[in-house]
Design a protein around this motif. Structure first.
Motif: not given
Length: 377
Positions: A271-295
């Motif tokens: 759910x964390x992936x779906x609501x933040x990482x896939x959407x690009x919302x989580x790290x909107x400035x750094x664009x490091x969302x795939x790191x979080x996604x993978x973790x």
């Protein structure tokens, strides 16, 4: 970042991404006759009963509202016992959890924001205790060791990041930012179960409550990427981030862990992936969302792997599907690896993000049934 602090705009974005997932939520409605019926609307959270015996508890959720909702079970101090996000309008979801005798609150959160509409419930000591399968006891012990390991790995990684911030070195801090978050993201549901830590270290700007001071990773992220500078305030915030996470590290080994909690936590990570990482919302400035996604995916896979021996015995078709979907999602993620990390998420196009989202949804649905498979006796 937990979805309970999503703004309306972010919740709408998540709902769009998760149309496929919420559309199949009915498949997860496997609650038995003894389940506590939870009827969620845009203005109510109705329970069929507010007192039930300790042990395995099934919640049969039906969202009769017009908004995507989520359901949380809170113990004293807003400690999260379990949660289920992204329950679409008109759909159902079954949640299997384990609750000891005591006082709790069950919250429905229309729009996936705020403190939710809460109902007090009492869990009595009248439940018949069942001896835990030794394999599950071992899985809990191994997962506890994994959680502590990830917390221990987080501290030196965060120290490298915060040292760079305190040195005023923007480029060095940028290089360490994503790495500093990996351990936290692998065990995010356990990390968030301590209700006072997550708002200090992982809240986004649009998730701030009225009057809340913005601290933590994402405040520093904005300074490093959008503002491109480090001032005295950022250096103080870096020191505070390390202190807050050291406090968390000291407490995380005492988190309450159960087999069903592990299974629900694996679903929460998706759910964390779906609501933040896939959407690009989580790290909107750094664009490091795939790191979080993978973790997040790694953490979910670890919990599943520990529970798989029992789950495969109780529901072999489910574990076969989970094995297939975990592998498919990992293959998709691997397409975006670069060096020891990942490409910047702003380089991933809309069609490719949709493919990632579809792979997440394909895994999330069967993963929502893992807790029920584990709880079978």
């Amino acid at each position: 970042m937990p979805a309970r602090r999503l703004t309306a705009a972010t919740a709408l974005s998540a709902a769009v991404v998760l149309t496929a997932l919420t559309g199949c939520a009915e498949k997860s409605d496997a609650a038995g006759d003894g389940a506590v019926q939870v009827t969620a609307t845009d203005s109510e959270c109705r329970l069929s009963r507010t007192e039930f015996p300790a042990g395995h508890v099934e919640l049969a959720v039906h969202n009769k509202g017009s908004k995507v909702t989520e359901v949380y079970v809170y113990a004293e101090g807003d400690r999260i016992v379990t949660e289920r996000e992204n329950i679409g309008p008109g759909t159902k979801a079954a949640i299997t959890t384990e609750m000891k005798a005591g006082e709790y609150e069950i919250a429905c959160k229309p729009g996936m924001k705020g403190d939710g509409i809460r109902q007090a419930v009492t869990v009595t000591g009248k439940g018949t205790a069942k001896k835990l399968d030794p394999r599950l006891a071992s899985a809990v012990a191994d997962y506890r060791a994994y959680v502590q390991e990830q917390a221990d790995l987080t501290i030196p990684a965060v120290r490298k990041f915060t040292d760079a911030v305190k040195d005023g070195d923007v480029e060095a801090a940028r290089a360490e930012y994503a790495k500093s978050r990996v351990g936290w993201e692998r065990i995010e549901p356990v990390a968030e179960s301590f209700g006072d830590i997550d708002p200090k270290v992982d809240v986004r700007e649009d998730g701030l409550e009225p009057g809340q001071e913005w601290t933590g990773w994402h405040r520093l992220e904005k300074a490093l990427w959008k503002e491109g500078k480090i001032g005295a305030d950022e250096k103080k915030l870096a020191a505070r981030l390390l202190t807050d996470l050291e406090d968390w590290n000291e407490r995380v080994g005492k988190a309450e862990l159960t087999p069903t909690g592990m299974a629900n936590g694996a679903k929460e990570l998706l759910d964390e992936v779906a609501t933040g990482k896939v959407t690009g919302e989580e790290n909107r400035y750094a664009h490091t969302d795939l790191w979080d996604f993978d973790a997040n995916v790694e953490g979910a896979k670890k919990a599943y792997a520990l529970l798989e021996p029992v789950a495969s015995e109780n529901d072999p078709e489910l574990t076969e599907e989970l094995d297939e979907q975990f592998a498919a999602l990992q293959d998709k993620l691997d397409d975006y690896r670069k060096g020891d990390g990942f490409v910047s998420y702003d380089t991933v196009g809309k069609a490719d993000r949709k493919e990632l989202s579809d792979a997440v949804n394909s895994l999330a649905e069967p993963l929502s049934r893992l807790a029920a498979a584990v709880a079978k006796q």
